[in-house]
Design a protein around this motif. Structure first.
Motif, PDB file in Angstrom:
ATOM      1  N   ALA A  18       1.085  -1.133  -0.258  1.00 32.55           N
ATOM      2  CA  ALA A  18      -0.201   0.010  -0.159  1.00 32.55           C
ATOM      3  C   ALA A  18       0.769   1.272  -0.038  1.00 32.55           C
ATOM      4  O   ALA A  18       0.441   2.155  -0.526  1.00 32.55           O
ATOM      5  CB  ALA A  18      -0.959  -0.026   1.124  1.00 32.55           C
ATOM      6  N   PHE A  19       2.110   1.272   0.576  1.00 31.71           N
ATOM      7  CA  PHE A  19       2.979   2.132   0.476  1.00 31.71           C
ATOM      8  C   PHE A  19       3.971   2.477  -0.538  1.00 31.71           C
ATOM      9  O   PHE A  19       4.580   3.460  -0.744  1.00 31.71           O
ATOM     10  CB  PHE A  19       3.682   2.416   1.824  1.00 31.71           C
ATOM     11  N   PHE A  20       3.736   1.702  -1.660  1.00 29.01           N
ATOM     12  CA  PHE A  20       4.769   1.775  -2.768  1.00 29.01           C
ATOM     13  C   PHE A  20       3.954   2.439  -3.897  1.00 29.01           C
ATOM     14  O   PHE A  20       2.865   2.266  -4.105  1.00 29.01           O
ATOM     15  CB  PHE A  20       4.968   0.335  -3.180  1.00 29.01           C
ATOM     16  N   GLN A  21       4.864   3.662  -4.482  1.00 29.17           N
ATOM     17  CA  GLN A  21       4.273   4.270  -5.777  1.00 29.17           C
ATOM     18  C   GLN A  21       5.395   4.143  -6.752  1.00 29.17           C
ATOM     19  O   GLN A  21       6.464   4.373  -6.608  1.00 29.17           O
ATOM     20  CB  GLN A  21       4.265   5.730  -5.313  1.00 29.17           C
ATOM     21  N   ILE A  22       4.786   3.926  -7.914  1.00 23.18           N
ATOM     22  CA  ILE A  22       5.828   3.751  -9.144  1.00 23.18           C
ATOM     23  C   ILE A  22       5.096   4.315 -10.267  1.00 23.18           C
ATOM     24  O   ILE A  22       3.876   4.230 -10.200  1.00 23.18           O
ATOM     25  CB  ILE A  22       6.405   2.409  -9.206  1.00 23.18           C
ATOM     26  N   GLU A  23       5.905   4.992 -11.153  1.00 23.23           N
ATOM     27  CA  GLU A  23       5.347   5.479 -12.166  1.00 23.23           C
ATOM     28  C   GLU A  23       5.363   4.545 -13.150  1.00 23.23           C
ATOM     29  O   GLU A  23       6.340   3.646 -13.307  1.00 23.23           O
ATOM     30  CB  GLU A  23       6.211   6.947 -12.797  1.00 23.23           C
ATOM     31  N   LYS A  24       4.648   4.605 -14.527  1.00 24.75           N
ATOM     32  CA  LYS A  24       4.564   3.852 -15.549  1.00 24.75           C
ATOM     33  C   LYS A  24       5.770   3.727 -16.116  1.00 24.75           C
ATOM     34  O   LYS A  24       6.512   4.757 -16.301  1.00 24.75           O
ATOM     35  CB  LYS A  24       3.491   4.242 -16.633  1.00 24.75           C
ATOM     36  N   ASN A  25       6.367   2.486 -16.558  1.00 26.90           N
ATOM     37  CA  ASN A  25       7.525   2.329 -17.150  1.00 26.90           C
ATOM     38  C   ASN A  25       8.915   2.746 -16.522  1.00 26.90           C
ATOM     39  O   ASN A  25       9.949   2.770 -17.024  1.00 26.90           O
ATOM     40  CB  ASN A  25       7.744   3.116 -18.648  1.00 26.90           C
ATOM     41  N   GLU A  26       8.769   2.883 -15.067  1.00 24.66           N
ATOM     42  CA  GLU A  26       9.835   2.930 -14.448  1.00 24.66           C
ATOM     43  C   GLU A  26      10.336   1.558 -13.788  1.00 24.66           C
ATOM     44  O   GLU A  26       9.368   0.667 -13.521  1.00 24.66           O
ATOM     45  CB  GLU A  26       9.591   3.813 -13.088  1.00 24.66           C
ATOM     46  N   GLU A  27      11.576   1.404 -13.342  1.00 23.85           N
ATOM     47  CA  GLU A  27      12.084   0.278 -12.830  1.00 23.85           C
ATOM     48  C   GLU A  27      12.234   0.083 -11.448  1.00 23.85           C
ATOM     49  O   GLU A  27      12.147  -0.814 -10.860  1.00 23.85           O
ATOM     50  CB  GLU A  27      13.464  -0.216 -13.434  1.00 23.85           C
ATOM     51  N   GLY A  29      10.531   2.237  -7.625  1.00 24.98           N
ATOM     52  CA  GLY A  29       9.719   3.355  -7.213  1.00 24.98           C
ATOM     53  C   GLY A  29      10.050   3.859  -5.808  1.00 24.98           C
ATOM     54  O   GLY A  29      10.818   3.825  -5.210  1.00 24.98           O
ATOM     55  N   GLU A  30       9.102   4.597  -5.031  1.00 27.40           N
ATOM     56  CA  GLU A  30       9.223   5.035  -3.820  1.00 27.40           C
ATOM     57  C   GLU A  30       8.510   4.288  -2.759  1.00 27.40           C
ATOM     58  O   GLU A  30       7.281   4.009  -3.065  1.00 27.40           O
ATOM     59  CB  GLU A  30       8.877   6.534  -3.966  1.00 27.40           C
ATOM     60  N   CYS A  31       9.291   4.293  -1.576  1.00 28.76           N
ATOM     61  CA  CYS A  31       8.368   3.786  -0.445  1.00 28.76           C
ATOM     62  C   CYS A  31       7.848   5.021   0.436  1.00 28.76           C
ATOM     63  O   CYS A  31       8.751   5.796   0.826  1.00 28.76           O
ATOM     64  CB  CYS A  31       9.499   2.820   0.458  1.00 28.76           C
ATOM     65  N   ARG A  32       6.644   4.926   0.579  1.00 28.75           N
ATOM     66  CA  ARG A  32       6.001   6.290   1.333  1.00 28.75           C
ATOM     67  C   ARG A  32       5.287   5.791   2.544  1.00 28.75           C
ATOM     68  O   ARG A  32       4.669   6.540   3.188  1.00 28.75           O
ATOM     69  CB  ARG A  32       5.106   6.707   0.271  1.00 28.75           C
ATOM     70  N   LYS A  33       6.077   5.004   3.107  1.00 23.29           N
ATOM     71  CA  LYS A  33       5.604   4.324   4.625  1.00 23.29           C
ATOM     72  C   LYS A  33       6.018   5.399   5.622  1.00 23.29           C
ATOM     73  O   LYS A  33       5.208   5.671   6.418  1.00 23.29           O
ATOM     74  CB  LYS A  33       6.477   3.000   4.781  1.00 23.29           C
ATOM     75  N   ASN A  34       7.074   6.201   5.410  1.00 23.29           N
ATOM     76  CA  ASN A  34       7.597   6.931   6.214  1.00 23.29           C
ATOM     77  C   ASN A  34       7.748   8.442   5.441  1.00 23.29           C
ATOM     78  O   ASN A  34       7.833   8.466   4.091  1.00 23.29           O
ATOM     79  CB  ASN A  34       8.891   6.879   6.926  1.00 23.29           C
ATOM     80  N   GLY A  59       9.949  -5.393   6.588  1.00 19.87           N
ATOM     81  CA  GLY A  59       8.896  -5.866   7.581  1.00 19.87           C
ATOM     82  C   GLY A  59       7.783  -4.993   8.008  1.00 19.87           C
ATOM     83  O   GLY A  59       7.195  -5.449   8.658  1.00 19.87           O
ATOM     84  N   GLN A  60       7.526  -3.793   6.983  1.00 22.13           N
ATOM     85  CA  GLN A  60       6.461  -3.152   7.337  1.00 22.13           C
ATOM     86  C   GLN A  60       5.386  -3.247   6.247  1.00 22.13           C
ATOM     87  O   GLN A  60       4.572  -2.475   6.117  1.00 22.13           O
ATOM     88  CB  GLN A  60       6.846  -1.757   7.547  1.00 22.13           C
ATOM     89  N   PHE A  61       5.604  -4.287   5.590  1.00 21.77           N
ATOM     90  CA  PHE A  61       4.818  -4.626   4.282  1.00 21.77           C
ATOM     91  C   PHE A  61       3.304  -4.604   4.842  1.00 21.77           C
ATOM     92  O   PHE A  61       3.053  -5.254   5.544  1.00 21.77           O
ATOM     93  CB  PHE A  61       5.034  -5.821   3.724  1.00 21.77           C
ATOM     94  N   GLN A  62       2.419  -4.001   3.743  1.00 24.65           N
ATOM     95  CA  GLN A  62       0.905  -3.765   4.028  1.00 24.65           C
ATOM     96  C   GLN A  62       0.485  -4.008   2.749  1.00 24.65           C
ATOM     97  O   GLN A  62       0.469  -3.163   1.853  1.00 24.65           O
ATOM     98  CB  GLN A  62       0.446  -2.828   5.015  1.00 24.65           C
TER      99      GLN A  62
END
Length: 67
Positions: A18-27, A29-34, A59-62
């Motif tokens: 739920a905290f991962f954000q990636i743009e199309k065609n990118e290898e 992404g960003e972790c937005r947990k914190n 370990g914070q995967f949701q």
């Protein structure tokens, strides 16, 4: 003993978090947990979320509720 194979889509991965954000065609992404972390570059202050590949996990995967 019979070993069952686990569907790879059920394993924890950043791309399913739920905290991962990636743009199309990118290898990666960003972790937005914190909050973003500050960094200094050429006497300037910048901010950046941790950059991670989609196949990693922590370990914070949701799990995302919807795709």
């Amino acid at each position: 003993m019979v070993k069952k194979k686990i569907d790879p889509d059920l394993l924890p991965k950043c791309e399913h978090c739920a905290f991962f954000q990636i743009e199309k065609n990118e290898e990666v992404g960003e972790c937005r947990k914190n909050p973003p972390q500050a960094f200094a570059e050429d006497d300037q202050i910048g901010y950046c979320f941790p950059i991670v590949p989609p196949h990693e996990w922590c370990g914070q995967f949701q799990r995302k509720l919807s795709s």
